[in-house]
Design a protein around this motif. Sequence first.
Motif, PDB file in Angstrom:
ATOM      1  N   ASN A  22       6.597   4.358  -1.061  1.00 44.36           N
ATOM      2  CA  ASN A  22       5.569   4.181  -2.100  1.00 44.36           C
ATOM      3  C   ASN A  22       4.147   4.444  -1.603  1.00 44.36           C
ATOM      4  N   SER A 272      12.913  -4.580  -1.516  1.00 43.06           N
ATOM      5  CA  SER A 272      14.059  -3.659  -1.488  1.00 43.06           C
ATOM      6  C   SER A 272      15.071  -3.975  -0.399  1.00 43.06           C
ATOM      7  N   VAL A 298      14.140 -10.108 -10.297  1.00 43.88           N
ATOM      8  CA  VAL A 298      14.806  -8.888  -9.834  1.00 43.88           C
ATOM      9  C   VAL A 298      15.890  -9.286  -8.834  1.00 43.88           C
ATOM     10  N   TRP A 324      16.237  -3.910 -11.030  1.00 43.75           N
ATOM     11  CA  TRP A 324      15.018  -3.301 -10.466  1.00 43.75           C
ATOM     12  C   TRP A 324      13.978  -3.237 -11.572  1.00 43.75           C
ATOM     13  N   SER A 325      12.731  -3.478 -11.241  1.00 41.51           N
ATOM     14  CA  SER A 325      11.697  -3.479 -12.288  1.00 41.51           C
ATOM     15  C   SER A 325      10.636  -2.425 -11.984  1.00 41.51           C
ATOM     16  N   GLN A 327       7.558  -2.566 -10.967  1.00 33.05           N
ATOM     17  CA  GLN A 327       6.820  -3.757 -10.503  1.00 33.05           C
ATOM     18  C   GLN A 327       5.331  -3.767 -10.875  1.00 33.05           C
ATOM     19  N   HIS A 342       8.548 -12.368  -1.725  1.00 33.52           N
ATOM     20  CA  HIS A 342       8.932 -12.424  -0.311  1.00 33.52           C
ATOM     21  C   HIS A 342       7.766 -11.987   0.590  1.00 33.52           C
ATOM     22  N   GLY A 344       6.392  -8.909   1.074  1.00 29.61           N
ATOM     23  CA  GLY A 344       6.347  -7.582   1.682  1.00 29.61           C
ATOM     24  C   GLY A 344       4.908  -7.090   1.558  1.00 29.61           C
ATOM     25  N   TRP A 345       4.476  -6.220   2.434  1.00 27.34           N
ATOM     26  CA  TRP A 345       3.060  -5.833   2.422  1.00 27.34           C
ATOM     27  C   TRP A 345       2.677  -5.136   1.115  1.00 27.34           C
ATOM     28  N   ASN A 346       3.574  -4.303   0.570  1.00 25.04           N
ATOM     29  CA  ASN A 346       3.225  -3.631  -0.690  1.00 25.04           C
ATOM     30  C   ASN A 346       3.117  -4.634  -1.821  1.00 25.04           C
ATOM     31  N   SER A 347       4.094  -5.533  -1.912  1.00 26.44           N
ATOM     32  CA  SER A 347       4.047  -6.539  -2.975  1.00 26.44           C
ATOM     33  C   SER A 347       2.776  -7.375  -2.857  1.00 26.44           C
ATOM     34  N   GLU A 350      -0.153  -5.288  -3.991  1.00 31.09           N
ATOM     35  CA  GLU A 350      -0.069  -5.033  -5.435  1.00 31.09           C
ATOM     36  C   GLU A 350      -0.539  -6.266  -6.213  1.00 31.09           C
ATOM     37  N   ASP A 366       7.174  -8.807   8.822  1.00 25.41           N
ATOM     38  CA  ASP A 366       5.755  -9.138   8.654  1.00 25.41           C
ATOM     39  C   ASP A 366       5.500 -10.189   7.587  1.00 25.41           C
ATOM     40  N   GLN A 367       6.541 -10.586   6.852  1.00 24.49           N
ATOM     41  CA  GLN A 367       6.304 -11.413   5.665  1.00 24.49           C
ATOM     42  C   GLN A 367       5.696 -12.789   5.960  1.00 24.49           C
TER      43      GLN A 367
END
Length: 445
Positions: A22, A272, A298, A324-325, A327, A342, A344-347, A350, A366-367
């Motif tokens: 992404n 994911s 999800v 899956w959404s 997001q 969780h 994740g860096w992208n979440s 975002e 990394d979470q």
Amino acid sequence: MEEITTKSHVLVLPFPVQGHINPMVQFSKRLASRGNKVTLITIDSISKSMPMDSNSIKIESIPHDESPPNSIDIFLEWFFALISNNLREIVKKLSDSEYPVKVLVFDSVAPWAIDLAHELGIKGAAFFTQSCSLSAIYYHLDPEISNITLDGSAVSLPSLPLLEKEDLPSFVYDSDSYPSLVRLVFSQNINFKKADWLFFNTFDVLEEVVDWMRTQYPIKTIGPTIPSMYLDKRLKDDKEYGSSLIKPNGETCLKWLDLKENGSVVYVSFGSLASLGEKQMEELAFGLIMSNSYFLWVVRTSEENKLPNEFKSKLSEKGLIVNWSPQLDVLAHKSVGCFFTHCGWNSTLEALSLGVPMVCMPQWTDQPTNAKFISDVWRTGIRVKAGKDSVITREEVASSIKEVMEEEKGVMLKENAIKWKQLAKEAVDEGGSSDKNIEEFLSNL
Ligand code: UDX
């Protein structure tokens, strides 16, 4: 801003998992929007489920006879061998005089790509899909060079908050469960010495450590790589976020959200890769039912069999489960009041960029570090507390949601979230710190 006269061909090599694809696809779109030719390099088993709405980005896919290995250790070796055996040919094939191949933007977990790029006479840019703070931690705690003793007590590192054991990336203490992944994350430090550019999907004011890292290496922040239609109105045509390897249940999610009141829904997702144990899944499921809020959860197909039967019969109107959404559309929806994540860096980025408060339930890598920043530095979320056997109980799930959705604390978290949303937008707006860094890269090509 000075216009670029010679267009370049940029090759982009992401590690083939959603959380890396992404941001690197979004970065590619940005380069392509300035008239450059961009080719993403991947393998057939990934490209066949990789939608690409951008005409200006091509995919160069490497065929392979056998299916990708399931074991992560073997997969890493297999994938990297496939890429390095084919990259020379790809660069030769794609070079043309109108758009000469100038640079390979490679995932920071593939640091060997820089040697290959230089051998081929092109530049190499390492792209980090994780936070800059995380990279700084790996840099200071690199087992090859670090003289810091890890004995379970808190660690103090330059320009980082005091980090307790539970705030450190999981690989720092647990190096036995995934030895090849541990080698991989620390191998990223090679990039600092060798890469021609070092890009981070973050923005200057988000992480204090960016300034410290800059005193050591010429790093460049280019994030958040959230599509224009959510943040930056200049690129209205950019509809698809990244490239989703799983088809989202978009209509189902958004229609369901449309029927709910503003801020009444908790969005729950573990990204994911993360996989919860059966007991944990059960506690989470009943915790969601016990909370006073609606929830959109999800649950990936591979996890569905862990849902308790009794829970499914209690779902009714209160909750919606999807595999899956979309997001970003979900996080941007007015009905969503909180993200149970969780981390994740992208979440994380975002949610920050869209101004959504979080309940953090980090799992690994990394979470835990991202959760530390969300709860104690940016103060846009709270972290659940583990009970016996490290399980987060249903009571803890329900009370954490209540704290964010209904209590005074939630109001403060929301105010902070809105502040970060504004700062994220400023970073990518024309003349903002991330925007300037991308323009500078392009004009230097
Ligand atoms: C992993 C790591 O966990 C993460 O911390 C690391 O920095 C990158 O790789 P992942 O666990 O999948 O990624 O989480 P995350 O970084 O949040 O990336 C997931 C991506 O999938 C996000 O961009 C998110 O928007 C997207 N997503 C997730 C969807 O589009 N739909 C969903 O239903 C769930």
